[in-house]
Write an enzyme that holds these catalytic residues in place. Structure first.
Site, PDB file in Angstrom:
ATOM      1  N   ARG A  17       0.724  -1.253   0.072  1.00 27.64           N
ATOM      2  CA  ARG A  17       0.153   0.151  -0.068  1.00 27.64           C
ATOM      3  C   ARG A  17       0.815   1.086   0.228  1.00 27.64           C
ATOM      4  O   ARG A  17       0.450   2.487  -0.601  1.00 27.64           O
ATOM      5  CB  ARG A  17      -0.905   0.085   1.159  1.00 27.64           C
ATOM      6  CG  ARG A  17      -1.716   1.286   1.389  1.00 27.64           C
ATOM      7  CD  ARG A  17      -2.916   1.070   2.303  1.00 27.64           C
ATOM      8  NE  ARG A  17      -2.734   0.150   3.419  1.00 27.64           N
ATOM      9  CZ  ARG A  17      -1.852   0.683   4.633  1.00 27.64           C
ATOM     10  NH1 ARG A  17      -1.632   1.816   4.338  1.00 27.64           N
ATOM     11  NH2 ARG A  17      -1.949  -0.149   5.795  1.00 27.64           N
ATOM     12  N   LYS A  75      -9.226  10.852 -16.913  1.00 27.43           N
ATOM     13  CA  LYS A  75      -9.454  11.505 -18.199  1.00 27.43           C
ATOM     14  C   LYS A  75      -8.256  11.448 -19.004  1.00 27.43           C
ATOM     15  O   LYS A  75      -8.214  10.509 -19.734  1.00 27.43           O
ATOM     16  CB  LYS A  75      -9.884  12.775 -18.168  1.00 27.43           C
ATOM     17  CG  LYS A  75     -10.927  13.261 -16.826  1.00 27.43           C
ATOM     18  CD  LYS A  75     -12.197  12.389 -16.826  1.00 27.43           C
ATOM     19  CE  LYS A  75     -13.114  12.684 -15.484  1.00 27.43           C
ATOM     20  NZ  LYS A  75     -14.337  11.747 -15.488  1.00 27.43           N
ATOM     21  N   ASP A 121      -8.318  22.201  -9.221  1.00 22.98           N
ATOM     22  CA  ASP A 121      -8.877  20.968 -10.049  1.00 22.98           C
ATOM     23  C   ASP A 121      -8.386  21.122 -11.647  1.00 22.98           C
ATOM     24  O   ASP A 121      -8.952  22.050 -12.073  1.00 22.98           O
ATOM     25  CB  ASP A 121     -10.084  20.647  -9.874  1.00 22.98           C
ATOM     26  CG  ASP A 121     -10.759  19.220 -10.705  1.00 22.98           C
ATOM     27  OD1 ASP A 121      -9.812  18.780 -11.625  1.00 22.98           O
ATOM     28  OD2 ASP A 121     -11.859  18.525 -10.391  1.00 22.98           O
ATOM     29  N   TYR A 154     -16.863  21.037  -9.924  1.00 23.54           N
ATOM     30  CA  TYR A 154     -17.494  19.530 -10.246  1.00 23.54           C
ATOM     31  C   TYR A 154     -18.491  19.227  -9.166  1.00 23.54           C
ATOM     32  O   TYR A 154     -18.001  19.390  -7.926  1.00 23.54           O
ATOM     33  CB  TYR A 154     -16.210  18.728 -10.362  1.00 23.54           C
ATOM     34  CG  TYR A 154     -16.580  17.361 -10.547  1.00 23.54           C
ATOM     35  CD1 TYR A 154     -17.126  16.689 -11.525  1.00 23.54           C
ATOM     36  CD2 TYR A 154     -16.140  16.204  -9.453  1.00 23.54           C
ATOM     37  CE1 TYR A 154     -17.530  15.387 -11.728  1.00 23.54           C
ATOM     38  CE2 TYR A 154     -16.232  14.930  -9.689  1.00 23.54           C
ATOM     39  CZ  TYR A 154     -17.083  14.294 -10.882  1.00 23.54           C
ATOM     40  OH  TYR A 154     -17.153  13.330 -10.975  1.00 23.54           O
TER      41      TYR A 154
HETATM   42  C1  LIG Z   1     -13.480  18.053 -13.148  1.00 25.33           C
HETATM   43  C2  LIG Z   1     -13.450  16.835 -12.727  1.00 25.33           C
HETATM   44  N1  LIG Z   1     -12.916  16.534 -11.670  1.00 25.33           N
HETATM   45  C3  LIG Z   1     -13.031  15.484 -10.969  1.00 25.33           C
HETATM   46  C4  LIG Z   1     -13.519  14.246 -11.453  1.00 25.33           C
HETATM   47  C5  LIG Z   1     -13.893  13.081 -10.778  1.00 25.33           C
HETATM   48  O1  LIG Z   1     -13.009  11.982 -11.576  1.00 25.33           O
HETATM   49  P1  LIG Z   1     -13.419  10.617 -11.273  1.00 25.33           P
HETATM   50  O2  LIG Z   1     -14.577  10.112 -12.213  1.00 25.33           O
HETATM   51  O3  LIG Z   1     -12.036   9.702 -11.621  1.00 25.33           O
HETATM   52  O4  LIG Z   1     -13.919  10.211  -9.828  1.00 25.33           O
HETATM   53  C6  LIG Z   1     -14.429  14.603 -12.749  1.00 25.33           C
HETATM   54  C7  LIG Z   1     -15.074  13.324 -13.330  1.00 25.33           C
HETATM   55  O5  LIG Z   1     -15.843  13.628 -14.419  1.00 25.33           O
HETATM   56  C8  LIG Z   1     -14.222  15.886 -13.194  1.00 25.33           C
HETATM   57  O6  LIG Z   1     -14.842  16.116 -14.443  1.00 25.33           O
END
Ligand SMILES: Cc1ncc(COP(=O)(O)O)c(C=O)c1O
Length: 383
Positions: free
Chosen positions: A50, A200, A175, A103
């Protein structure tokens, strides 16, 4: 060294992998020590599955190099990257400034778990810039940005916000999933913690969930401690796939970004489109900051249809042949999903003026995508 070269070389040492180009997925919980003395001294490079293995280390090294960071932690999803980053710099009684265009699950985290643990959140207008100073309280400990904003794509004036945060000794987080450190380098702008839903662009093939959090020297110890306390771990196959994706991320981002801009410009002139929300178009809020701070645009943007009813939206979406309908993005394939940002914003209202669709533009031939969108717009009944 250019970022493309960096991403070819970073995290690889063929002397350690018997000449093989890639670090393979290391699968394992237990790491044995060669003798009692090194066990007592904790002298192994790796101590427990881990806590790290060579596959994780390769990705961490590569990502830290790209971000210009002191270190990176790997989380089991982008959402857990957001929560780990926030938990690392907040405690009961603290105040958080959160961008209103964040988000949606990040908003849920603030209104749910963080509120339950006594952290108060104030949402702020993404276009606030230096005006954020008026929202700072004696207990404000963190300012969280997401630029461009989820769904609505406002580009924030990051340098002005960071300058205010530094004046007050407040930790800054962003983010940065939309741009990745290829198109915008948060730590070069003085941000302490850079979050990426590597689900992504870095993994890039819609087959992995992973989050990466990179931090500067100041923020890294608390980030690593929080990550350890939460016991977070991601399996080696997903880490390996992300490393593989990272090698071609510059190419994919350039190609998808160019395709997306071609599609956005076409739709911007289309009579059945009321608005295109794309940071590289002058009509996008914060376009001037995009031009000033970003090296380019990625593949995600939104359109507002000349439509007000479900029936019109359904006719449009169901007519698309090349766009999947799915709640992710950044992969090689094009996607279209409807959204309504007015349903959850609290500090600002964003009147879209019609029904909105978010598009991820993939690696298909742009002319094919444009023809598909044109046919679907033609099939959409008039109001
Ligand atoms: C801007 C943004 N941050 C974070 C996330 C979260 O990612 P995950 O789906 O891998 O949890 C997303 C997912 O769509 C996103 O669009």
């Amino acid at each position: 060294m250019g970022d493309d070269t960096r991403l070819v070389l970073a995290g690889r040492n063929t002397a350690e992998t018997h000449g093989f180009v890639n670090v393979p997925p290391f699968r394992g919980s237990t790491v044995v020590y060669p003798d009692a003395e090194s066990c007592l001294a904790g002298r192994n490079r790796f101590t427990y599955g881990r806590r790290g293995n060579p596959t994780m280390e390769a990705l961490q090294l590569a990502w830290s190099e790209l971000e210009g960071a002191a270190g990176t932690v790997i989380c089991p999803s982008g959402a857990s990257a957001c929560s780990t980053a926030l938990l690392s710099c907040l405690k009961t009684g603290d105040h958080l400034l959160m961008v209103d265009s964040t988000y949606r699950p990040t908003r849920a985290l603030c209104n749910g778990l963080l509120a339950r643990y006594g952290v108060e959140t104030t949402y702020y207008d993404p276009m606030i810039g230096a005006g954020i100073e008026a929202l700072i309280r004696p207990n404000t400990r963190a300012i969280y940005m997401e630029s461009p904003g989820s769904q609505t794509f406002e580009v924030q004036d990051v340098p002005s916000i960071v300058a205010v945060a530094k004046k007050h000794g407040i930790t800054t987080l962003i983010d940065n999933t939309w741009a990745t450190a290829l198109l915008f380098k948060p730590l070069d702008f003085g941000i302490d913690i850079s979050i990426n839903a590597a689900t992504k662009y870095p993994s890039g093939h819609s087959d992995v969930l992973i989050g990466l959090v990179a931090a500067n020297e100041k923020a890294l110890p608390a980030l690593q401690a929080t990550h350890g306390d939460l016991g977070l771990y991601l399996g080696p196959d997903d880490v390996f796939l992300t490393l593989r994706g990272l090698r071609t991320m510059p190419l994919r981002l350039r190609e998808q970004g160019a395709n997306a801009l071609a599609v956005a410009r076409h739709l911007d002139q289309h009579p059945r489109i009321r608005r295109v929300l794309h940071p590289a178009l002058p009509s996008c809020p914060g376009h001037e900051f995009f031009k000033r701070d970003f090296k380019g645009a990625s593949s995600l943007f939104a359109i507002v249809l000349d439509a007000t009813s479900d029936a019109q939206v359904i006719a449009f979406l169901d007519h698309l042949k090349l766009f999947g309908m799915g709640y992710s993005w950044g992969g090689f394939e094009s996607l279209a999903v409807p959204f309504d940002c007015t349903a959850y914003r609290s500090a600002t209202s964003f009147n879209l003026g019609g029904r909105a669709i978010r598009l991820n533009i993939g690696l298909e031939t742009p002319a094919d995508l444009i023809a598909d969108l044109d046919a679907a717009l033609a099939a959409m009944p008039k109001a």
